[in-house]
Design a protein around this motif. Structure first.
Motif, PDB file in Angstrom:
ATOM      1  N   CYS A 121       0.829  -1.205   0.000  1.00 25.95           N
ATOM      2  CA  CYS A 121       0.000   0.000   0.000  1.00 25.95           C
ATOM      3  C   CYS A 121       0.862   1.252   0.000  1.00 25.95           C
ATOM      4  CB  CYS A 121      -0.892   0.030   1.240  1.00 25.95           C
ATOM      5  SG  CYS A 121      -1.874  -1.455   1.503  1.00 25.95           S
ATOM      6  N   LEU A 122       0.330   2.306  -0.580  1.00 20.32           N
ATOM      7  CA  LEU A 122       0.953   3.627  -0.539  1.00 20.32           C
ATOM      8  C   LEU A 122       0.066   4.544   0.292  1.00 20.32           C
ATOM      9  CD1 LEU A 122       2.956   5.832  -1.433  1.00 20.32           C
ATOM     10  CD2 LEU A 122       1.555   6.132  -3.503  1.00 20.32           C
ATOM     11  N   ASP A 123       0.619   5.078   1.376  1.00 24.73           N
ATOM     12  CA  ASP A 123      -0.088   6.044   2.218  1.00 24.73           C
ATOM     13  C   ASP A 123       0.392   7.437   1.831  1.00 24.73           C
ATOM     14  OD1 ASP A 123      -1.258   7.594   4.146  1.00 24.73           O
ATOM     15  OD2 ASP A 123      -0.375   6.558   5.863  1.00 24.73           O
ATOM     16  N   ILE A 124      -0.461   8.184   1.155  1.00 28.46           N
ATOM     17  CA  ILE A 124      -0.108   9.520   0.666  1.00 28.46           C
ATOM     18  C   ILE A 124      -0.280  10.521   1.804  1.00 28.46           C
ATOM     19  CG2 ILE A 124      -0.695  11.340  -0.987  1.00 28.46           C
ATOM     20  CD1 ILE A 124      -1.758   9.078  -2.825  1.00 28.46           C
ATOM     21  N   GLY A 125       0.836  11.018   2.322  1.00 32.71           N
ATOM     22  CA  GLY A 125       0.798  11.912   3.477  1.00 32.71           C
ATOM     23  C   GLY A 125       0.722  11.133   4.771  1.00 32.71           C
ATOM     24  N   VAL A 126       1.709  10.299   5.020  1.00 35.60           N
ATOM     25  CA  VAL A 126       1.676   9.377   6.155  1.00 35.60           C
ATOM     26  C   VAL A 126       1.641  10.107   7.494  1.00 35.60           C
ATOM     27  CG1 VAL A 126       4.192   9.156   6.236  1.00 35.60           C
ATOM     28  CG2 VAL A 126       2.775   7.316   7.146  1.00 35.60           C
ATOM     29  N   GLY A 127       2.218  11.288   7.569  1.00 32.42           N
ATOM     30  CA  GLY A 127       2.189  12.069   8.794  1.00 32.42           C
ATOM     31  C   GLY A 127       3.148  11.571   9.857  1.00 32.42           C
ATOM     32  N   ALA A 128       3.308  12.378  10.896  1.00 32.48           N
ATOM     33  CA  ALA A 128       4.206  12.029  11.995  1.00 32.48           C
ATOM     34  C   ALA A 128       3.686  10.847  12.799  1.00 32.48           C
ATOM     35  CB  ALA A 128       4.394  13.239  12.912  1.00 32.48           C
ATOM     36  N   ASN A 129       2.360  10.599  12.745  1.00 36.20           N
ATOM     37  CA  ASN A 129       1.757   9.547  13.574  1.00 36.20           C
ATOM     38  C   ASN A 129       1.854   8.155  12.968  1.00 36.20           C
ATOM     39  OD1 ASN A 129      -0.787   9.183  11.853  1.00 36.20           O
ATOM     40  ND2 ASN A 129      -0.915  11.366  12.359  1.00 36.20           N
ATOM     41  N   CYS A 130       2.048   8.057  11.643  1.00 31.03           N
ATOM     42  CA  CYS A 130       2.233   6.764  10.950  1.00 31.03           C
ATOM     43  C   CYS A 130       1.077   5.796  11.216  1.00 31.03           C
ATOM     44  CB  CYS A 130       3.557   6.132  11.409  1.00 31.03           C
ATOM     45  SG  CYS A 130       4.243   4.886  10.299  1.00 31.03           S
ATOM     46  N   ILE A 131      -0.131   6.311  11.386  1.00 29.85           N
ATOM     47  CA  ILE A 131      -1.206   5.493  11.930  1.00 29.85           C
ATOM     48  C   ILE A 131      -1.732   4.434  10.956  1.00 29.85           C
ATOM     49  CG2 ILE A 131      -3.111   7.057  11.301  1.00 29.85           C
ATOM     50  CD1 ILE A 131      -2.637   5.146  14.626  1.00 29.85           C
ATOM     51  N   TYR A 132      -1.886   4.793   9.678  1.00 36.14           N
ATOM     52  CA  TYR A 132      -2.423   3.806   8.734  1.00 36.14           C
ATOM     53  C   TYR A 132      -1.479   2.612   8.541  1.00 36.14           C
ATOM     54  CZ  TYR A 132      -6.242   6.987   7.477  1.00 36.14           C
ATOM     55  OH  TYR A 132      -7.359   7.797   7.503  1.00 36.14           O
ATOM     56  N   PRO A 133      -0.162   2.831   8.357  1.00 38.01           N
ATOM     57  CA  PRO A 133       0.739   1.674   8.274  1.00 38.01           C
ATOM     58  C   PRO A 133       0.733   0.808   9.527  1.00 38.01           C
ATOM     59  CG  PRO A 133       1.807   3.608   7.354  1.00 38.01           C
ATOM     60  CD  PRO A 133       0.532   4.084   8.005  1.00 38.01           C
ATOM     61  N   ILE A 134       0.625   1.440  10.700  1.00 38.24           N
ATOM     62  CA  ILE A 134       0.575   0.657  11.943  1.00 38.24           C
ATOM     63  C   ILE A 134      -0.612  -0.293  11.922  1.00 38.24           C
ATOM     64  CG2 ILE A 134       0.114   0.797  14.426  1.00 38.24           C
ATOM     65  CD1 ILE A 134       1.706   3.460  14.407  1.00 38.24           C
ATOM     66  N   ILE A 135      -1.786   0.235  11.604  1.00 40.81           N
ATOM     67  CA  ILE A 135      -2.997  -0.588  11.642  1.00 40.81           C
ATOM     68  C   ILE A 135      -3.010  -1.608  10.518  1.00 40.81           C
ATOM     69  CG2 ILE A 135      -5.519  -0.544  11.504  1.00 40.81           C
ATOM     70  CD1 ILE A 135      -5.389   2.267  12.786  1.00 40.81           C
ATOM     71  N   GLY A 136      -2.662  -1.178   9.304  1.00 45.21           N
ATOM     72  CA  GLY A 136      -2.685  -2.096   8.162  1.00 45.21           C
ATOM     73  C   GLY A 136      -1.689  -3.230   8.292  1.00 45.21           C
ATOM     74  N   ALA A 137      -0.495  -2.916   8.786  1.00 49.04           N
ATOM     75  CA  ALA A 137       0.531  -3.951   8.945  1.00 49.04           C
ATOM     76  C   ALA A 137       0.171  -4.917  10.067  1.00 49.04           C
ATOM     77  CB  ALA A 137       1.889  -3.306   9.216  1.00 49.04           C
ATOM     78  N   ALA A 156       9.778  11.672  12.703  1.00 50.37           N
ATOM     79  CA  ALA A 156       8.932  11.101  13.756  1.00 50.37           C
ATOM     80  C   ALA A 156       8.367   9.745  13.338  1.00 50.37           C
ATOM     81  CB  ALA A 156       7.798  12.066  14.087  1.00 50.37           C
ATOM     82  N   ALA A 157       7.898   9.639  12.083  1.00 50.12           N
ATOM     83  CA  ALA A 157       7.339   8.370  11.595  1.00 50.12           C
ATOM     84  C   ALA A 157       8.416   7.284  11.570  1.00 50.12           C
ATOM     85  CB  ALA A 157       6.737   8.568  10.208  1.00 50.12           C
ATOM     86  N   ASN A 158       9.616   7.645  11.124  1.00 48.05           N
ATOM     87  CA  ASN A 158      10.703   6.669  11.101  1.00 48.05           C
ATOM     88  C   ASN A 158      11.079   6.198  12.502  1.00 48.05           C
ATOM     89  OD1 ASN A 158      11.462   5.986   8.444  1.00 48.05           O
ATOM     90  ND2 ASN A 158      12.447   7.976   8.158  1.00 48.05           N
ATOM     91  N   LYS A 159      10.997   7.092  13.465  1.00 48.52           N
ATOM     92  CA  LYS A 159      11.292   6.707  14.850  1.00 48.52           C
ATOM     93  C   LYS A 159      10.308   5.649  15.328  1.00 48.52           C
ATOM     94  CE  LYS A 159      12.284   8.737  19.386  1.00 48.52           C
ATOM     95  NZ  LYS A 159      12.339   9.995  20.175  1.00 48.52           N
ATOM     96  N   ILE A 160       9.026   5.826  14.980  1.00 44.98           N
ATOM     97  CA  ILE A 160       8.016   4.827  15.334  1.00 44.98           C
ATOM     98  C   ILE A 160       8.336   3.490  14.667  1.00 44.98           C
ATOM     99  CG2 ILE A 160       5.583   4.183  15.071  1.00 44.98           C
ATOM    100  CD1 ILE A 160       4.946   7.214  15.231  1.00 44.98           C
ATOM    101  N   VAL A 161       8.680   3.549  13.383  1.00 45.73           N
ATOM    102  CA  VAL A 161       8.979   2.320  12.635  1.00 45.73           C
ATOM    103  C   VAL A 161      10.193   1.604  13.220  1.00 45.73           C
ATOM    104  CG1 VAL A 161       9.736   1.411  10.404  1.00 45.73           C
ATOM    105  CG2 VAL A 161       7.931   3.149  10.502  1.00 45.73           C
ATOM    106  N   PHE A 162      11.269   2.346  13.446  1.00 45.19           N
ATOM    107  CA  PHE A 162      12.523   1.733  13.891  1.00 45.19           C
ATOM    108  C   PHE A 162      12.446   1.189  15.307  1.00 45.19           C
ATOM    109  CE2 PHE A 162      14.735   4.850  10.804  1.00 45.19           C
ATOM    110  CZ  PHE A 162      14.454   4.001   9.743  1.00 45.19           C
ATOM    111  N   LYS A 163      11.513   1.723  16.130  1.00 44.29           N
ATOM    112  CA  LYS A 163      11.401   1.262  17.510  1.00 44.29           C
ATOM    113  C   LYS A 163      10.365   0.149  17.681  1.00 44.29           C
ATOM    114  CE  LYS A 163      13.338   4.999  20.213  1.00 44.29           C
ATOM    115  NZ  LYS A 163      13.266   5.669  21.525  1.00 44.29           N
ATOM    116  N   ASN A 164       9.778  -0.294  16.588  1.00 43.92           N
ATOM    117  CA  ASN A 164       8.853  -1.431  16.611  1.00 43.92           C
ATOM    118  C   ASN A 164       9.328  -2.436  15.567  1.00 43.92           C
ATOM    119  OD1 ASN A 164       6.402  -0.615  18.455  1.00 43.92           O
ATOM    120  ND2 ASN A 164       6.859   1.202  17.237  1.00 43.92           N
TER     121      ASN A 164
END
Length: 326
Positions: A121-137, A156-164
């Motif tokens: 999936c492509l999330d256009i405008g993922v934002g600092a919260n990264c919420i759609y990738p979190i839920i979809g994944a 900020a989004a990368n920090k969420i990704v790298f810490k999970n």
């Protein structure tokens, strides 16, 4: 003095049947998952445990607890003054588009869908919260590319990704250098996506955004309410020239150029009055199939418009070649 105890429905029936948020917030369980939430929880006027939803820090901590409890995140945080999303509504977007993706497959059993690591999936405008990738994944095992024009939001989004750890294998954040482009500069040559999702800026100007917030607060708390941007938001998150309708129309025009790169395109549409014009445009540019998926959370009603340039036969061929349910 406490008011009379309210009777609440057992479920929030407007939410999707697979949503983890149909029940009332279980604050005791959420505090166990996220002890920092406890300082924000208290009995309200009806003797119910709750938080002050006009306190941005309380809302942010509630989101942290929800993500840890329901989606097994080890870490979630975001800078102040960035959009803090209502998680049940964001989850509904993912569940509704999942129904469209899987509708021709027999894998839906008792309302449950098996995870599929082949879907991208492509999330256009993922934002600092990264919420759609979190839920979809987490819910479906999908892979995500999240595009973003704001470098601080990307950090900020990368920090969420790298810490999970689970997300590091599922989510990639990419810089979109042009605010006028949606796909060009992000979609690589030969890259294919099964779905695009988007939460467009709602307002046409910062003044419009501020007035909208004032109306919302006034309706909820009366004349003397302070104007608090409860869920925050940077300019590119809340408003753009021409507002929601121009943003979506520009994205639709550009989607036609990438019709061979993606199976389904979709976007959240907040204003119901925008839907007829969006459908007319999609008909004019010869989308093969267009749908509107209604969503509701409390008194708030929204919808997702979804479209494809592929015929039913081409959709089935795409799925056979691209992915299979496992």
């Amino acid at each position: 003095m406490s008011g009379k105890k309210r009777e609440h429905p057992k479920e929030k029936s407007k939410l999707h049947a697979r949503s983890k948020h149909r029940g009332r917030y279980d604050f005791k369980a959420l505090i166990i998952a996220c002890p920092e939430l406890e300082s924000f929880v208290a009995l309200n006027a009806y003797d119910d445990l709750s938080i002050d939803f006009f306190n941005p820090e309380a809302v942010k901590m509630l989101n942290t607890a929800l993500l840890k409890f329901h989606y097994n995140l080890d870490f979630w945080d975001m800078p102040s003054n960035y959009l803090c999303p209502p998680i049940p509504g964001r989850a509904d977007y993912i569940h509704n588009v999942a129904d469209i993706l899987y509708r021709s497959n027999p894998e839906i059993l008792d309302g449950r869908i098996k995870k599929n690591g082949h879907i991208k999936c492509l999330d256009i405008g993922v934002g600092a919260n990264c919420i759609y990738p979190i839920i979809g994944a987490t819910e479906y095992g999908w892979n995500f590319v999240g595009s973003e024009i704001d470098k601080k939001a990307i950090e900020a989004a990368n920090k969420i990704v790298f810490k999970n750890e689970y997300l590091t294998e599922k989510v990639e954040i990419r810089l979109q250098e042009s605010s006028r482009d949606f796909f060009r500069g992000v979609v690589k040559e030969g890259e294919l996506f099964d779905l695009t999702i988007c939460n467009p800026p709602f307002h046409a100007s910062i003044e419009d955004a501020q007035q909208g917030t004032k109306r919302k607060i006034k309706n909820l708390k009366g004349e003397k309410a302070k104007t608090i941007l409860n869920f925050g938001g940077q300019s590119n998150e809340l408003w753009c020239e021409g507002g929601e309708i121009k943003f979506i129309k520009d994205m639709i025009y550009q989607s036609r150029q990438y019709k061979d790169s993606c199976l389904w395109f979709s976007t959240l549409v907040s204003k119901e009055s925008n839907v007829p014009g969006i459908h007319k445009l999609l008909e004019r540019i010869e989308a093969s199939e267009v749908g509107t998926l209604p969503m509701g959370q409390g008194n708030k009603i929204s919808r997702v418009v979804i479209w494809t340039f592929k015929s039913k036969a081409e959709q089935q061929d795409w799925q056979r070649k691209r992915w299979r349910l496992v």
